[in-house]
Design a protein around this motif. Structure first.
Motif, mmCIF file in Angstrom:
data_model
loop_
_atom_site.group_PDB
_atom_site.id
_atom_site.type_symbol
_atom_site.label_atom_id
_atom_site.label_comp_id
_atom_site.label_asym_id
_atom_site.label_seq_id
_atom_site.Cartn_x
_atom_site.Cartn_y
_atom_site.Cartn_z
ATOM 1 N N UNK A 86 40.593 -2.095 94.962
ATOM 2 C CA UNK A 86 40.041 -1.909 93.627
ATOM 3 C C UNK A 86 39.761 -3.280 93.020
ATOM 4 N N UNK A 87 38.601 -3.446 92.469
ATOM 5 C CA UNK A 87 38.234 -4.685 91.790
ATOM 6 C C UNK A 87 39.012 -4.781 90.488
ATOM 7 N N UNK A 88 39.696 -5.916 90.268
ATOM 8 C CA UNK A 88 40.509 -6.067 89.066
ATOM 9 C C UNK A 88 39.698 -5.888 87.792
ATOM 10 N N UNK A 89 38.428 -6.221 87.820
ATOM 11 C CA UNK A 89 37.587 -6.068 86.638
ATOM 12 C C UNK A 89 37.255 -4.604 86.345
ATOM 13 N N UNK A 90 37.500 -3.736 87.324
ATOM 14 C CA UNK A 90 37.173 -2.329 87.164
ATOM 15 C C UNK A 90 38.381 -1.486 86.782
ATOM 16 N N UNK A 91 39.542 -2.106 86.650
ATOM 17 C CA UNK A 91 40.729 -1.337 86.307
ATOM 18 C C UNK A 91 40.577 -0.795 84.902
ATOM 19 N N UNK A 92 40.820 0.475 84.778
ATOM 20 C CA UNK A 92 40.593 1.140 83.498
ATOM 21 C C UNK A 92 41.681 0.827 82.483
ATOM 22 N N UNK A 93 41.340 1.036 81.241
ATOM 23 C CA UNK A 93 42.280 0.855 80.140
ATOM 24 C C UNK A 93 42.807 2.221 79.727
ATOM 25 N N UNK A 94 43.999 2.216 79.157
ATOM 26 C CA UNK A 94 44.585 3.470 78.678
ATOM 27 C C UNK A 94 43.780 3.982 77.488
ATOM 28 N N UNK A 95 43.370 5.205 77.578
ATOM 29 C CA UNK A 95 42.700 5.865 76.453
ATOM 30 C C UNK A 95 43.698 6.708 75.680
ATOM 31 N N UNK A 96 44.853 6.918 76.296
ATOM 32 C CA UNK A 96 45.877 7.805 75.766
ATOM 33 C C UNK A 96 47.217 7.288 76.281
ATOM 34 N N UNK A 97 48.280 7.310 75.486
ATOM 35 C CA UNK A 97 49.587 6.835 75.962
ATOM 36 C C UNK A 97 50.059 7.561 77.219
ATOM 37 N N UNK B 142 48.443 8.069 79.790
ATOM 38 C CA UNK B 142 47.788 7.471 80.959
ATOM 39 C C UNK B 142 48.594 6.301 81.537
ATOM 40 N N UNK B 143 49.609 5.828 80.830
ATOM 41 C CA UNK B 143 50.248 4.559 81.175
ATOM 42 C C UNK B 143 50.894 4.520 82.552
ATOM 43 N N UNK B 144 51.584 5.566 82.972
ATOM 44 C CA UNK B 144 52.247 5.549 84.279
ATOM 45 C C UNK B 144 51.221 5.386 85.402
ATOM 46 N N UNK B 145 50.139 6.128 85.318
ATOM 47 C CA UNK B 145 49.083 6.040 86.344
ATOM 48 C C UNK B 145 48.451 4.647 86.355
ATOM 49 N N UNK B 146 48.176 4.106 85.183
ATOM 50 C CA UNK B 146 47.561 2.781 85.105
ATOM 51 C C UNK B 146 48.535 1.716 85.602
ATOM 52 N N UNK B 147 49.820 1.866 85.284
ATOM 53 C CA UNK B 147 50.822 0.936 85.802
ATOM 54 C C UNK B 147 50.772 0.923 87.328
ATOM 55 N N UNK B 148 50.760 2.085 87.951
ATOM 56 C CA UNK B 148 50.706 2.161 89.407
ATOM 57 C C UNK B 148 49.443 1.520 89.968
ATOM 58 N N UNK C 263 51.134 -6.891 82.283
ATOM 59 C CA UNK C 263 51.590 -7.476 81.012
ATOM 60 C C UNK C 263 50.725 -6.995 79.851
ATOM 61 N N UNK C 264 49.441 -6.764 80.115
ATOM 62 C CA UNK C 264 48.539 -6.316 79.051
ATOM 63 C C UNK C 264 48.785 -4.876 78.615
ATOM 64 N N UNK C 265 49.657 -4.171 79.316
ATOM 65 C CA UNK C 265 50.047 -2.834 78.886
ATOM 66 C C UNK C 265 51.038 -2.897 77.725
ATOM 67 N N UNK C 266 51.545 -4.095 77.440
ATOM 68 C CA UNK C 266 52.562 -4.295 76.409
ATOM 69 C C UNK C 266 51.955 -4.941 75.170
#
Length: 83
Positions: free
Chosen positions: A1-12, A14-20, A32-35
């Motif tokens: 996965x391209x780091x520039x394509x990693x999605x942002x949380x639209x909803x709290x 979503x955080x576990x999936x985005x963390x993974x 770190x940007x999740x915090x």
């Protein structure tokens, strides 16, 4: 996965999936940007902490060097103001 394509949380919730996703590609900065800027992360059972995004990023950089395996994370439903 391209780091520039990693999605942002639209909803709290979503955080576990985005963390993974970010951990899987070694993206310590993305983790770190999740915090929030002034967040404090408890990093061990002794209560040691990483305070602020830069310290949290450094913690994740060191952690990711160990090639950790994050098993399937189950996230509890987030409490949102007004719930």
């Amino acid at each position: 996965m391209n780091l520039n394509e990693i999605r942002k949380a639209q909803n709290p919730n979503d955080l576990a999936k985005i963390f993974q996703e970010r951990a899987a590609v070694g993206d310590a900065e993305g983790l770190a940007n999740l915090y929030e800027t002034n967040a404090v992360l408890v990093i061990d059972q002794n209560g040691n902490t990483a305070a602020g995004k830069e310290s949290i990023k450094e913690f994740y950089e060191q952690l990711l060097k160990t090639n950790p395996k994050f098993e399937s994370l189950t996230q509890r439903t987030a409490l949102i103001a007004g719930n």
